[in-house]
Enzyme design. Structure first.
Site, short mmCIF file in Angstrom:
data_model
loop_
_atom_site.label_atom_id
_atom_site.label_comp_id
_atom_site.label_asym_id
_atom_site.label_seq_id
_atom_site.Cartn_x
_atom_site.Cartn_y
_atom_site.Cartn_z
N ASN A 102 33.69 36.71 20.15
CA ASN A 102 31.75 36.89 21.22
C ASN A 102 32.41 36.74 22.19
O ASN A 102 32.66 35.65 22.43
CB ASN A 102 31.29 35.77 20.13
CG ASN A 102 31.27 37.34 18.95
OD1 ASN A 102 31.48 38.15 18.78
ND2 ASN A 102 30.79 36.48 17.59
N HIS A 119 37.62 36.81 24.06
CA HIS A 119 36.76 38.37 25.40
C HIS A 119 36.30 37.71 26.39
O HIS A 119 35.20 38.73 27.30
CB HIS A 119 36.08 39.39 24.61
CG HIS A 119 36.87 39.56 23.63
ND1 HIS A 119 36.45 40.71 22.37
CD2 HIS A 119 38.72 39.63 23.21
CE1 HIS A 119 38.13 40.91 21.81
NE2 HIS A 119 38.76 41.05 21.86
N CYS A 146 30.93 39.19 46.00
CA CYS A 146 31.59 37.61 46.37
C CYS A 146 31.52 36.77 47.42
O CYS A 146 31.23 37.18 48.11
CB CYS A 146 33.32 37.98 45.74
SG CYS A 146 33.87 36.58 45.97
N CYS A 149 35.11 37.07 49.24
CA CYS A 149 35.44 38.25 49.89
C CYS A 149 34.97 39.02 50.37
O CYS A 149 35.25 40.40 51.28
CB CYS A 149 36.64 38.27 49.17
SG CYS A 149 36.03 38.63 48.09
N GLY A 186 32.17 38.71 9.98
CA GLY A 186 31.23 38.89 11.06
C GLY A 186 32.29 40.02 11.59
O GLY A 186 31.93 40.07 12.92
#
Ligand code: NAD
Ligand code: ZN
Length: 248
Positions: A102, A119, A146, A149, A186
């Site tokens: 999750n 993840h 960003c 950059c 789950g």
């Protein structure tokens, strides 16, 4: 079912190094939809249009809009009884680590300290160009640039087809190889390579306890499968673990 809860509690108490491996289903009762299974997110959104690297490149505005919706939902959700039960099992010294697929932070808010997030983090942004990373409280309406950059920032989560962060992946497999029991909660168990975790434990002769609404690919290798809502089942197991621990 109560007999099975007792077996689950006994296995946990007997274990020397139990870990938990969780998926979107543990957060369903907090109001965050899962990807697969009943009421899954993919009944509403096509993953190819929202959760892939090519979607992000081709249509960043559309992906960002979806992300903002998901971000707000996660931020405003609260840990449920299942997250809290897992936190308690860690506090009791039974669960040593939680490996989760999750991207929400409900385990952490539910009391889990030793967590590996395979993840990514819903509340972090990163720059693929220069590696800049930042944590965020609020999301702007438009995808931000960003500050280092000038490229687009993106959610610091693993999209379909992307590699998992190697530090987290390595840490997860180290835990899985130490474990003599894995509590699988789950997850449909089909998203690779995360879904190898229970198989690693099984290969090392460890036990698998599965909690899910319905049978999954893990069911055939599980020592015990408990079918129902994680938020109902886990607190009952924790109560039995407490009783069993008191008797020792
Ligand atoms: P999944 O969506 O593939 O499967 C969810 C599983 O949970 C299903 O097997 C379903 O039967 C079960 N389930 C649903 N509600 C449950 C409940 N109350 N109690 C017990 N079981 C329940 O989820 P996955 O296996 O984690 O893989 C999907 C990917 O989606 C993950 O990689 C994850 O990164 C991402 N995702 C994350 C979130 C989140 O962070 N909360 C939400 C959706 C998707
Ligand atoms: Zn940058």
């Amino acid at each position: 079912m109560s007999k099975e809860f007792e077996i689950a509690a006994k296995l946990l108490v007997k274990s020397k190094y139990a870990i938990a491996f969780t998926g979107a289903g543990i957060s369903a009762e907090s109001g965050i939809p899962t990807f697969r299974g009943r009421g899954g997110l993919w009944e509403k959104y096509d993953p190819n249009e929202f959760a892939t690297v090519s979607a992000l490149r081709k249509n960043p505005k559309k992906v960002w809009k979806f992300y903002v919706e998901f971000f707000n939902l996660m931020k405003n959700s609260k840990p449920n009884k299942a997250h809290i039960a897992i936190g308690e099992l860690e506090k009791m010294g039974i669960i040593k680590a939680v490996i989760t697929q999750n991207i929400d932070d409900l385990h952490e808010r539910g009391g889990t300290k030793n967590i590996i997030k395979l993840h990514g983090w819903y509340n972090r942004l990163r720059c693929d160009n220069c590696g800049y990373r930042t944590e965020i409280e609020e999301l702007p309406e438009e995808m931000p640039r960003c500050p280092e950059c000038g490229e687009n920032l993106r959610p610091d989560v693993v999209l379909f087809g992307e590699r998992l962060p190697s530090t987290e992946l390595d840490a997860a497999f180290i835990e899985a190889n130490k474990a003599d029991l894995v509590l699988v909660v789950g997850t449909s168990g089909v998203v690779m390579p995360a879904a190898y975790i229970p198989w690693v434990v099984k290969n090392n002769n460890g036990k698998i306890i599965e909690i899910n609404y319905e049978p999954t690919v893990i069911t055939s290798i599980a020592d015990l499968s408990l079918f129902g809502e994680a938020g109902e089942i886990l607190p009952k197991i924790v109560d039995l673990v407490k009783k069993a621990a008191n008797k020792l």
